[in-house]
Each structure stands twice: as structure tokens, then as C-alpha cells.
Design an enzyme around this catalytic site. Structure first.
Site, short mmCIF file in Angstrom:
data_model
loop_
_atom_site.label_atom_id
_atom_site.label_comp_id
_atom_site.label_asym_id
_atom_site.label_seq_id
_atom_site.Cartn_x
_atom_site.Cartn_y
_atom_site.Cartn_z
N HIS A 132 0.83 -1.21 0.00
CA HIS A 132 0.00 0.00 0.00
C HIS A 132 0.87 1.26 0.00
O HIS A 132 0.67 2.17 -0.83
CB HIS A 132 -0.91 -0.02 1.23
CG HIS A 132 -1.77 1.20 1.37
ND1 HIS A 132 -3.07 1.24 0.91
CD2 HIS A 132 -1.53 2.43 1.91
CE1 HIS A 132 -3.59 2.43 1.16
NE2 HIS A 132 -2.67 3.17 1.77
N GLU A 133 1.82 1.30 0.90
CA GLU A 133 2.68 2.49 1.01
C GLU A 133 3.59 2.62 -0.21
O GLU A 133 3.93 3.73 -0.62
CB GLU A 133 3.50 2.44 2.30
CG GLU A 133 2.67 2.45 3.57
CD GLU A 133 1.76 3.68 3.68
OE1 GLU A 133 2.12 4.74 3.11
OE2 GLU A 133 0.70 3.58 4.31
N HIS A 155 1.86 4.63 -2.82
CA HIS A 155 2.00 6.08 -2.60
C HIS A 155 3.40 6.55 -3.01
O HIS A 155 3.55 7.57 -3.70
CB HIS A 155 1.79 6.41 -1.12
CG HIS A 155 0.38 6.22 -0.64
ND1 HIS A 155 -0.72 6.72 -1.30
CD2 HIS A 155 -0.11 5.60 0.48
CE1 HIS A 155 -1.82 6.41 -0.63
NE2 HIS A 155 -1.48 5.73 0.46
#
Length: 452
Positions: A22-23, A26
Site C-alpha cells: 500500500h505504502e 504512494h
């Protein structure tokens, strides 16, 4: 203790992997947009390990392995040198900021598809939606033992899990369902199951048995495992005998033996037990004796015990080639997303119980069970958890990615960013909502442990 440690370990592995992906979503899009990333941390708290790359980004593994974050250069958080303002997040266009924020949930969505693809290529072992025994509502609807459910209201189902989910959703909506079934001779039949007649406040986790459906893999064979000393059948029955009838009443599973023995005892006198021993069918005479059960109540007993560790073999394998698995994985992702969103809608509207909200304790337990079942089951669990992270993060709640996306959409409409005061108020509301949701999840987890 072993189960506890296993649950903690697999929860850390699961959340660590999914949060990192997920990170990374980003981080990767932020770098593509020319944003300076100050830190990429897996976990919270004091870093246990860190290193810095040539772009000045610190990569760290922190002490609390239940999350992670990407810290970007932003004038609202740190002082930015004039020559670096072009690399600050808050100086990027609204569309670039939307891309960076949406990249995290999108990474989880893509990971879900990839995990399901791997699961289908390896082969997902499961149980078919075959009815072992029908009682009550299901029996009245015409369902019979040995029939396999292949669709629920036109939705194809291949496994017990898929059939159970469809039945549960219909029951929550107080909706009767049309079942397409196939019998042992591969003949198709249609049955209408009146789930709208289930009583108010029914246990949403037990829709199938409440409707009278006992799945085939639930039924433990009446295989004699042990004989009590001085039992009524010592010298007559032997360990390894498979009971198929008691006093003329057919026995398909171990749970049918007790009521049959009670009926035989109340009738009085001896009766016949039909059994299979070494491939040979025998009919032997037995006479139950009266004794006391665990509650000191009088019952009729034969003095036999059945194995409690029977694990039936899987009878279904969902396996596809590498290319064929791609559309199947995409379709399964869509089905899981629709089910998850449907459940959320029912919780919000009150059609489903708040007990369906689970927290980290439940995640840990399911992670451990899935890992023990095999790689295919663990991949499915990771895929569902990754999709859940995607959906939850897209909720329009400030402090979540969805809340930031809501701010940016408002900015697009009004032509300027929201005021810091409005954003601060939104953050406060978001934290309150998130705290309430987490509190409910922990409450349900603790309640589940107490009532196990």
C-alpha cells in the site's frame, strides 16, 4: 500458546506485506510526480533498521509492525527550502495529489488480483456446495441429500463458501432464493428456499443450518472409534465398524446415532444395528442401557464413541492455466468487492448486525487458520484482506485516503483548497469515526473470544 503465537506471527506477516505494498503505491507515484519522499517506514515507532538512498529517502523498519507510512516533503509539516518547493507535495497540482493518494488503495487492489491469480494457478482446494442432509425449511423446499447447489438466484457457485455467502446475503435482505441443483445422476432441478421466513434476529453466521442445510463435508461418518468398558455392545461392535442403520433407521452421519438410540431405548427390548465391517454388511442385535449424560440426566446408551478429528478430503479444486487464470482472478476480485460493499451497505442500513465488524484479533485467528490449511487458502485470505484495506481506505472519512480524495474533489469543484480550519475539523471528525469503528471491532473481537 502455540495457537496464540502462530496467530500473532501470521498477522504480522500479513499486515506487514499488505501495508508495505500500500505504502509503496504512494511512494512510487509520488516519485513519478517529482515529489521528494523523506521517509518510507514499515511499522511505527522507533526505527530498528534504516538506510538512506541517493535521493535522500530514508527507508526504515520500525518497532511496531502494525502499519506503516510514507512521509513526503510538505510545507504544512516541515520547513521547506525555497529551491525544494517544487518537490513539495502541497505545491503539486490537484490531479497529481489525487494520483498519489489513490495509488495506495489501487496497489492493494492490484495485489488482490495478483494473489488470486497465483491461487488459481496453484489450485484452490475446497468443498463443493453438496447437501449432506436437508431438514426443516430446506427439506420442505425439496432439497435432498446428495444434491449439489450450482447457482443461487442465477449466481453461479462452485464451493460451500460461495453458496454460503449468497445465502447469507439473501437472508439479510429477507429475500427468498431460487436454487439450481444437480443430483447424483447429474439431473438439474430448481428449488425455492424461503429465507424470508427465518425468524427475526437470526444468527447471520449460521444461515445454512438454520435453513435446514447440512453440508456434506460437515457430516462425520458414524465410524466407531472406541468402546466404553463394560458397554452394552462390547463383544458385538468393534472399533472401525461403520454404522449405517439403527433399528431400520438409515444413518448417514454420527450425529444421527444418538436420537436413533434414544428411540430404540424408549421402545424397549433389543434392536438391530446394520454396519459395514471390512467391506461386509452385518446386522447385529443390541440392547441399549440406561445411564446418565454429562448433566446427570437419564439417557439410553450403547457405550461407543466416534472420532472427533475427522477431516474430510476436499472434493473440489479450482485450477486454471496461467493465462486462463487472469480473467478468472479479475472476476473473483469483482465478486469479492461486490460482496464486501454489499455487507457494508447492509451494516449501515441496519439489515446486517454490527457483529460483522471484526478487528485485529479476528484477523490474527483467521490468518493462522488459513496458513495452516495451505498456501492456496492463505493466498485467498491475503487477497481478501488486501481488498478490504483498499475499500476501507477509500471510505470518505478524513485521515483515510478517501477523506483526502474528498478534499481534493471539493477543491476541484470550488477552484481552491479547503481552509486549514475546515480540514482540521474534518480530521477531528475522522479520528472520532475511526476511533468508534476500532472500538466496535475490538468489542466484537473480545466478545467472540468470551463466547468461543
Amino acid at each position: 500458546m502455540t495457537e496464540f503465537l502462530g496467530s500473532v506471527w501470521w498477522m504480522i506477516v500479513s499486515l506487514g506485506l499488505l501495508v508495505t505494498i500500500h505504502e509503496f503505491g504512494h511512494y512510487w507515484v509520488a516519485r513519478r510526480c517529482g515529489i521528494k519522499v523523506l521517509r518510507f517506514s514499515v511499522g511505527f515507532g522507533k526505527p530498528l533498521w534504516s538506510r538512506r538512498d541517493r535521493h535522500g529517502t530514508e527507508f526504515a523498519i520500525a518497532a511496531i509492525p502494525l502499519g506503516g507510512y510514507v512521509k513526503m516533503l510538505d510545507e504544512r509539516e516541515v520547513e521547506v527550502h525555497p529551491h525544494e518547493r517544487g518537490q513539495a507535495f502541497n505545491h503539486k497540482t490537484v490531479w497529481q495529489r489525487i494520483a498519489v493518494v489513490a495509488a495506495g488503495p489501487l496497489a492493494n487492489l492490484l495485489l488482490c488480483m495478483l494473489l488470486l491469480w497465483a491461487m488459481f494457478v496453484i489450485g484452490k482446494q475446497d468443498y463443493s456446495a453438496t447437501v449432506g442432509r436437508a431438514t426443516g425449511m430446506a427439506q420442505a423446499a425439496g432439497l435432498q441429500g446428495g444434491e449439489r447447489i450450482v447457482s443461487v438466484d442465477g449466481r453461479s457457485v462452485a464451493t460451500v463458501g460461495e453458496a454460503s455467502m449468497a445465502l447469507t446475503a439473501a437472508a439479510m435482505d429477507r429475500h427468498d432464493v431460487t436454487l439450481q441443483v444437480v443430483d447424483a445422476q447429474e439431473r438439474q432441478h430448481q428449488r425455492v428456499l424461503p429465507l424470508s421466513q427465518l425468524p427475526a434476529g437470526f444468527d447471520e453466521r449460521r444461515v445454512a443450518p438454520l435453513a435446514g442445510i447440512n453440508w456434506q463435508f460437515w457430516l462425520q461418518p458414524a465410524l466407531v472409534d472406541r468402546l466404553v468398558d463394560d458397554s452394552a455392545v462390547r463383544g458385538v461392535l468393534q472399533p472401525g465398524d461403520l454404522i449405517v442403520a439403527v433399528d431400520g433407521e438409515r444413518i448417514d452421519a454420527a450425529d444421527q446415532v444418538y436420537p436413533a438410540v434414544q428411540a430404540l431405548g424408549k421402545r424397549g427390548g433389543p434392536g438391530m444395528i446394520d454396519l459395514l465391517r471390512g467391506g461386509e454388511r452385518l446386522a447385529l442385535e443390541v440392547t441399549p442401557r440406561q445411564g446418565l449424560d454429562g448433566n446427570r440426566q437419564p439417557v439410553w446408551q450403547l457405550g461407543i464413541g466416534f472420532s472427533e478429528s475427522h477431516a474430510p478430503a476436499y472434493d473440489t479444486v479450482l485450477k486454471y492455466g496461467a493465462f486462463a487464470a487472469v480473467p478468472v482472478a479479475i472476476g473473483e476480485t469483482g465478486r469479492m468487492a461486490a460482496d464486501s460493499l454489499g455487507m457494508m451497505r447492509r451494516i449501515v442500513t441496519g439489515s446486517a448486525s454490527l457483529q460483522n465488524v471484526s478487528g485485529p484479533v479476528t484477523i490474527a485467528r483467521v490468518a493462522n487458520v488459513s496458513a495452516q490449511r495451505g498456501l492456496d487458502w492463505f493466498l485467498q485470505f491475503l487477497a481478501l484482506l488486501s481488498l478490504s484495506l483498499c475499500i476501507i481506505n477509500l471510505l470518505p472519512i478524513p485521515v483515510l485516503d478517501g477523506g483526502h480524495l474528498l478534499y481534493y474533489l471539493i477543491e476541484l469543484v470550488k477552484g481552491s483548497p479547503l481552509s486549514e480550519r475546515a480540514m482540521a475539523a474534518g480530521q477531528f471528525v475522522g479520528l472520532a469515526l475511526l476511533a468508534g469503528l476500532m472500538g466496535l471491532a475490538f468489542y466484537n473481537d473480545i466478545l467472540g473470544l468470551v463466547t468461543r
